[in-house]
Design an enzyme around this catalytic site. Structure first.
Site, PDB file in Angstrom:
ATOM      1  N   GLU A 157      40.537  38.008  41.843  1.00 17.77           N
ATOM      2  CA  GLU A 157      41.435  36.051  42.241  1.00 17.77           C
ATOM      3  C   GLU A 157      42.753  35.801  42.340  1.00 17.77           C
ATOM      4  OE1 GLU A 157      39.841  35.067  45.023  1.00 17.77           O
ATOM      5  OE2 GLU A 157      38.323  35.845  44.732  1.00 17.77           O
ATOM      6  N   ASP A 230      42.826  44.430  44.307  1.00 20.84           N
ATOM      7  CA  ASP A 230      42.107  45.136  43.651  1.00 20.84           C
ATOM      8  C   ASP A 230      42.811  45.795  42.466  1.00 20.84           C
ATOM      9  OD1 ASP A 230      39.438  44.238  44.718  1.00 20.84           O
ATOM     10  OD2 ASP A 230      39.430  46.031  46.056  1.00 20.84           O
TER      11      ASP A 230
END
Length: 575
Positions: A157, A230
């Site tokens: 995030e 990611d």
């Protein structure tokens, strides 16, 4: 500021509300008008990003200043708090912010300000929004098996924030979502004006239709941003000393839970907004393996044992002491850079998870069954952290369970006297079971051992407020006063400082703090009324009057805009 722009920029409402088909209050109009755009967080279209750098040609960076982004993020947080979605617990917040601070300092933008907050919802979800505001559902922590997995999600995030994915979504939202949002808001108003028992269903239907249109747009923009988050997230995870295998491991278990659902129903929100497939899991595993090839394991002696950290000798996120120690491990001529490396897992995950289990439970009976199930399913019975949670549940029943909780917590404290989670709960249990003097002595000792600790100060203040009386209020006020300058955005602090001031006979200070607590809890109109009433009080000194005038000037524009839109505080209307 016109509503379409306002709504298009305010994001981050939990899916639980519209999934359940109900609102936290009977009068849905105000929360839905204020929060319709907040529901867009999990359906915000995200534009493509190139590699790990923002698109040079994008105007996203010019759309909103950092200050304006922080303003929208703060407004979102206040609205979520207003309708009871946040879990404002000092111990949990301290733990979550600690993880976030370590990750943020090792991210692609260590100077970015982050605010991490916990949601009560037990669905598995996490999201990032404007201004570096990052929310985590209690359900995600309860599902995780270790802190590294929570850190993996947070690092993902954080990457959305550092790469401006949210801001790019807002940029595109100004073109694509405003027409949808206008139609959705009109449908909500029409449904509310229709009245009757079906108005709630009509409101939810209007939201669902709007969300469906926006969800289709999201599909084309998710994959590249998720892949980038990611890739950068696992780098942040490694720099922070966490296990790089945690990201793939968590995704894998989430994917398995999705496959296990009957017919694909009840898919966790995390999987809807962070789609997981075999390719993504494989990529995460490959990145983790590459990370491990490029790193060395550094073993450091710490009190009670050793700490092992996996570090990259060429990573710029290493501190100078670690640099010198690593040089001893490396071939001659190889140099490492200087930066900062955090510790990795805090060792508090099990205790935080059990506290969340208790605070997020729907009913005491549900919590009792949950711990009974855990005891049956584990060969050795409940772990110490789970016994702590069970004692907390007993303490929170309010039916004379404090004495039993105190006994259980005393046993845990004897076994682990340095455990702050247990010590604070024991002090609470002692005070509520009639041992106030003993509890206060314990808290005073904890204050001495942990100077400046927010959880210790706020827990002790709560206990003193419960004990009541001018002396208790004066002690709590004196203890909290040094924290005032750092607690302007802390509603828990403001509420407890207000009550302490009230007990101490400091009515003006109490009124100020109650008004701040109301504002931070998403009730600016009530805050404004309280400040205006305070200003009319006789005997108000010059400094206090100037402070009150400044807050009135700050809050008034927000209240006027709400009134212009016909949105009133329902609590005030019922008076």
């Amino acid at each position: 500021m016109p509503w379409p722009q306002h709504c298009g920029l305010t994001i981050g409402f939990p899916a639980a509300c519209h999934a359940a088909g109900c609102c936290p209050r009977n009068d849905c109009l105000r929360p839905l008008l204020l929060s319709a755009a907040l529901t867009l967080a999990l359906a915000m279209p995200l534009a493509n990003a190139q590699d790990s750098l923002p698109d040079i040609g994008s105007s996203a960076g010019e759309l909103l200043t950092p200050a304006r982004q922080a303003e929208y993020g703060g407004m979102m947080l206040r609205e979520l708090r207003n309708y009871g979605y946040l879990l404002d617990d000092p111990m949990v917040t301290e733990w979550l912010q600690g993880i976030g601070a370590r990750l943020g300092s090792n991210s692609a933008q260590p100077r970015q300000s982050y605010t991490f907050f916990m949601m009560k919802d037990r669905q598995i979800n996490a999201f990032a929004t404007l201004g570096g505001y990052i929310g985590v559902n209690a359900g995600l922590v309860l599902t995780a098996e270790r802190e590294d997995e929570v850190a993996a999600v947070l690092s993902h995030e954080i990457a959305h924030v550092t790469q401006q994915h949210v801001l790019r979504g807002v940029e595109r939202a100004q073109r694509d979502q405003i027409p949808i949002l206008l139609g959705m808001l009109a449908a909500i108003v029409a449904a509310q004006q229709a009245g009757g028992n079906s108005s709630g269903d009509a409101t939810m239907a209007s939201i669902a239709s709007g969300m469906g249109l926006m969800q289709q747009r999201q599909i084309d923009y998710t994959r590249s941003n998720e892949s980038e988050a990611d890739r950068l997230g696992i780098r942040t995870l490694a720099r922070s000393g966490y296990d790089v295998d945690a990201m793939a491991g968590f995704f894998e278990r989430m994917s398995a839970s999705m496959r296990g659902n009957d017919g694909g129903y009840n898919v966790p929100d995390f999987l809807r907004t962070h789609p997981v497939n075999t390719t993504r899991i494989s990529e995460a595993k490959l990145r983790a393996e590459q990370m491990k090839k490029d790193t060395v394991v550094l073993t450091t002696e710490v009190p009670g044992g050793v700490r092992r950290e996996r570090v990259n000798p060429s990573d710029p996120a290493l501190s100078e002491p670690l640099t010198r120690r690593l040089n001893l491990l490396l071939p001659p001529g190889m140099q490492v850079s200087v930066g900062q490396l955090s510790r990795g897992a805090s060792g508090q995950f099990d205790w935080a998870r059990e506290r969340l289990r208790v605070l997020s439970a729907t009913t005491p009976s549900e919590l009792t069954r949950e711990y009974q199930g855990l005891a049956r399913s584990q060969k050795g019975g409940l772990s110490p952290a789970q016994r702590y949670g069970q004692a907390l549940a007993q303490l929170n029943t309010g039916t004379g369970g404090a004495a039993g909780a105190a006994r259980a917590l005393a046993e845990l404290n004897d076994a682990d006297p340095e455990n702050l989670w247990v010590a604070l709960a024991l002090g609470e249990a002692e005070s509520r079971s009639g041992q106030a003097a003993r509890a206060n002595e314990r808290f005073e000792q904890l204050l001495h051992q942990h100077p400046g600790s927010r959880p210790v100060a706020l827990t002790y203040a709560q206990i003193l407020n419960e004990q009541g009386g001018p002396a208790a209020g004066q002690r709590a006020q004196a203890m909290l006063r040094p924290m005032l300058s750092q607690s302007s955005n802390d509603p828990v602090f403001q509420q407890r400082f207000a009550r302490a001031s009230e007990l101490a006979g400091d009515a003006h200070r109490a009124s100020e703090a109650y008004a701040e607590a109301a504002f931070l809890s998403g009730r600016p109109e009530q805050a404004l009324m309280q400040l205006q009433a305070l200003k009319r009080q006789p005997g108000l000194d010059y400094i206090t009057r100037a402070r009150v005038d400044a807050r009135i000037e700050t809050i008034t524009p927000s209240v006027l805009e709400m009134r212009r839109q016909g949105i009133n505080d329902p609590e005030l209307e019922r008076r």
